[in-house]
Design a protein around this motif. Sequence first.
Motif, PDB file in Angstrom:
ATOM      1  N   THR A 194      41.437  67.574  75.495  1.00 16.30           N
ATOM      2  CA  THR A 194      42.514  68.500  75.130  1.00 16.30           C
ATOM      3  C   THR A 194      43.335  67.816  74.042  1.00 16.30           C
ATOM      4  N   SER A 249      26.993  70.490  54.103  1.00 13.82           N
ATOM      5  CA  SER A 249      26.866  69.991  52.734  1.00 13.82           C
ATOM      6  C   SER A 249      27.568  68.643  52.632  1.00 13.82           C
ATOM      7  N   VAL A 274      34.839  59.521  66.700  1.00 12.51           N
ATOM      8  CA  VAL A 274      34.793  59.994  68.096  1.00 12.51           C
ATOM      9  C   VAL A 274      33.510  59.501  68.773  1.00 12.51           C
TER      10      VAL A 274
HETATM   11  C1  FAD Z   1      40.874  63.393  71.310  1.00  7.32           C
HETATM   12  C2  FAD Z   1      41.846  63.644  70.211  1.00  7.32           C
HETATM   13  C3  FAD Z   1      43.031  64.340  70.467  1.00  7.32           C
HETATM   14  C4  FAD Z   1      43.964  64.553  69.457  1.00  7.32           C
HETATM   15  N1  FAD Z   1      45.120  65.234  69.748  1.00  7.32           N
HETATM   16  C5  FAD Z   1      46.034  65.450  68.768  1.00  7.32           C
HETATM   17  C6  FAD Z   1      47.246  66.177  69.019  1.00  7.32           C
HETATM   18  O1  FAD Z   1      47.499  66.599  70.112  1.00  7.32           O
HETATM   19  N2  FAD Z   1      48.109  66.389  68.007  1.00  7.32           N
HETATM   20  C7  FAD Z   1      47.850  65.910  66.748  1.00  7.32           C
HETATM   21  O2  FAD Z   1      48.662  66.126  65.860  1.00  7.32           O
HETATM   22  N3  FAD Z   1      46.716  65.229  66.482  1.00  7.32           N
HETATM   23  C8  FAD Z   1      45.803  64.984  67.454  1.00  7.32           C
HETATM   24  N4  FAD Z   1      44.665  64.276  67.191  1.00  7.32           N
HETATM   25  C9  FAD Z   1      44.459  63.796  65.849  1.00  7.32           C
HETATM   26  C10 FAD Z   1      43.982  64.939  64.968  1.00  7.32           C
HETATM   27  O3  FAD Z   1      43.045  65.786  65.585  1.00  7.32           O
HETATM   28  C11 FAD Z   1      43.310  64.392  63.802  1.00  7.32           C
HETATM   29  O4  FAD Z   1      44.041  63.381  63.208  1.00  7.32           O
HETATM   30  C12 FAD Z   1      43.066  65.441  62.722  1.00  7.32           C
HETATM   31  O5  FAD Z   1      42.839  66.701  63.215  1.00  7.32           O
HETATM   32  C13 FAD Z   1      41.863  64.956  61.980  1.00  7.32           C
HETATM   33  O6  FAD Z   1      41.450  65.912  61.061  1.00  7.32           O
HETATM   34  P1  FAD Z   1      40.725  65.426  59.788  1.00  7.32           P
HETATM   35  O7  FAD Z   1      40.396  66.633  59.030  1.00  7.32           O
HETATM   36  O8  FAD Z   1      41.510  64.343  59.141  1.00  7.32           O
HETATM   37  O9  FAD Z   1      39.405  64.681  60.294  1.00  7.32           O
HETATM   38  P2  FAD Z   1      38.066  65.295  60.887  1.00  7.32           P
HETATM   39  O10 FAD Z   1      38.353  66.318  61.907  1.00  7.32           O
HETATM   40  O11 FAD Z   1      37.212  64.128  61.280  1.00  7.32           O
HETATM   41  O12 FAD Z   1      37.423  66.007  59.638  1.00  7.32           O
HETATM   42  C14 FAD Z   1      36.832  65.300  58.594  1.00  7.32           C
HETATM   43  C15 FAD Z   1      35.688  66.162  58.078  1.00  7.32           C
HETATM   44  O13 FAD Z   1      35.164  65.560  56.895  1.00  7.32           O
HETATM   45  C16 FAD Z   1      33.770  65.758  56.907  1.00  7.32           C
HETATM   46  N5  FAD Z   1      33.161  64.773  56.001  1.00  7.32           N
HETATM   47  C17 FAD Z   1      33.265  63.423  56.036  1.00  7.32           C
HETATM   48  N6  FAD Z   1      32.561  62.868  55.015  1.00  7.32           N
HETATM   49  C18 FAD Z   1      32.009  63.874  54.322  1.00  7.32           C
HETATM   50  C19 FAD Z   1      31.194  63.952  53.172  1.00  7.32           C
HETATM   51  N7  FAD Z   1      30.797  62.892  52.467  1.00  7.32           N
HETATM   52  N8  FAD Z   1      30.792  65.163  52.743  1.00  7.32           N
HETATM   53  C20 FAD Z   1      31.182  66.278  53.401  1.00  7.32           C
HETATM   54  N9  FAD Z   1      31.986  66.274  54.488  1.00  7.32           N
HETATM   55  C21 FAD Z   1      32.379  65.086  54.953  1.00  7.32           C
HETATM   56  C22 FAD Z   1      33.376  65.578  58.352  1.00  7.32           C
HETATM   57  O14 FAD Z   1      32.170  66.207  58.606  1.00  7.32           O
HETATM   58  C23 FAD Z   1      34.551  66.281  59.067  1.00  7.32           C
HETATM   59  O15 FAD Z   1      34.289  67.651  59.299  1.00  7.32           O
HETATM   60  C24 FAD Z   1      43.706  64.057  68.162  1.00  7.32           C
HETATM   61  C25 FAD Z   1      42.522  63.366  67.896  1.00  7.32           C
HETATM   62  C26 FAD Z   1      41.595  63.145  68.899  1.00  7.32           C
HETATM   63  C27 FAD Z   1      40.337  62.379  68.588  1.00  7.32           C
END
Ligand code: FAD
Length: 456
Positions: free
Chosen positions: A36, A98, A133
Amino acid sequence: MAFADTLLSESDAHITMVDRLGKPGGHWNDAYSFVTLHQPSAFYGVNSMALGSGRKDSIGLNQGLYELASGPEVSGYFDRVMNHQLLPSGRLSYHPLSNYLGDGVFESLLSGAKTQVKVRKKLVDANYFSPNVPATHRPRFTVDAGVQLVPPGALPGLWHRSGNGPMPRRFVVIGAGKTAMDTCVWLLQSGTDPAALQWVVPRDSWLVNRVTTQTGPEFFDAAIGGQAEQMAAFAEASSVQDLFLRLEACGAVLRIDPEQTPSMFHLATVAAGEVGVLRRIKNVVRLGRVKALQATQMVLEKGQVPVQPHTLFIDCSASAVEPRPIQPIFQQDKIVLQMVRLPQPTFSAALTAYVEAHYDNDKDKNRLCGSVPFPHTLEMYPQAMMASMWNQFQWGQDKVLRQWIRDSRLDGFGKLMASASRDDAKKQAIIARFKAQAMAAMANIPKLIAAGAAAG
Ligand SMILES: Cc1cc2nc3c(=O)[nH]c(=O)nc-3n(C[C@H](O)[C@H](O)[C@H](O)COP(=O)(O)OP(=O)(O)OC[C@H]3O[C@@H](n4cnc5c(N)ncnc54)[C@H](O)[C@@H]3O)c2cc1C
């Protein structure tokens, strides 16, 4: 997606979104099924679409606190954001499956076709701080043949094994972050005997008390009063250890074992009830990190522990946020998304998009969006807090930005503060104390940073 959502509403930009995954939602696609949010749904997600229904949980360990979206709910939400909000704008093209290769080129994982994008304005790297993760991480220890090691996501499927061979009767959870805590809580609440559960804890952790993250008016004292007490702790602490003891004393942070002095703080957020469940685990191994899992023993940095038959190891050793140095967010023709408020990744991305849309030069943009480092050690926390508070101070000087923040659904506390009536003397006294202590904290934090640096 939080960046794209705000950029689309604040400008006429066109966005090309490239993602290696087949569905929107990033790491939530690979999360364990009992995951969650750690913090209320109310201020997670993108600015233009609410997440959750604003209810409080009436059962379970989060009882009395605002709902935490489950993993499937978060994934469904991002799917809706993509299909009901971003794509219908007509100004976003989405390329799932992609892989971005660099220099404006991405490759379809299905066809192998490469596409060259002419970037008219900016390249946005939304991956610099993306979490690691369990399901997609490779353990850094060796695993001998025959040892049963699974990610937490495999646990709910254990019933498939029943009738097809021996079920595991002992569980060893490897890692001491929030994923490990969720896994231990899930195992215990699903019927595991605490005596059958062993927990490998390389480092103990301070944890954010979830009651301080509630943004409903009934939590004004706990949230804003709690912030004031936290600021007082920053203002009065003489060392980083002293800071955390003060934060614990005012209820801002919790620890699982009161006999241990934690050395880690990754902003994992828990309810007091979760801590109560975790305290039922008595078999805690504090011998450093696992180096090898062998048929009859587990080898750790500081010793070995025998392994009994039918033991299932659960790998929770993925570090959600890898230590990476911060860098400027605005770099001419590139934007590297990072945190601008701790620990609010989606608010940070949305605010960065607003600043991109409305300010002219990188100097001003970086002044408003200073990158906030993610604390990996206790010593880094004052530095991270300082950077976060400095940004907040800059936003406060800018009337229009201040109003955008106030109107943003991703900003919980500003609205809560603004909701206090001028005639409510008690609430106004809390706000006044918060402001005074924040000033005092800003004066003392450099000393804490220096003390932390001296302590190594
Ligand atoms: C269990 C858990 C619970 C959490 N709970 C909270 C919360 O309650 N509140 C809060 O504020 N935050 C929370 N967080 C933190 C939050 O979810 C994340 O920091 C944030 O959502 C991450 O999003 P992001 O887009 O940075 O990373 P990601 O979700 O990892 O997205 C990165 C994307 O980039 C793509 N990608 C990477 N390299 C490439 C490439 N070369 N070419 C194409 N695509 C690529 C990946 O496929 C991925 O889809 C939580 C995190 C976790 C693990």
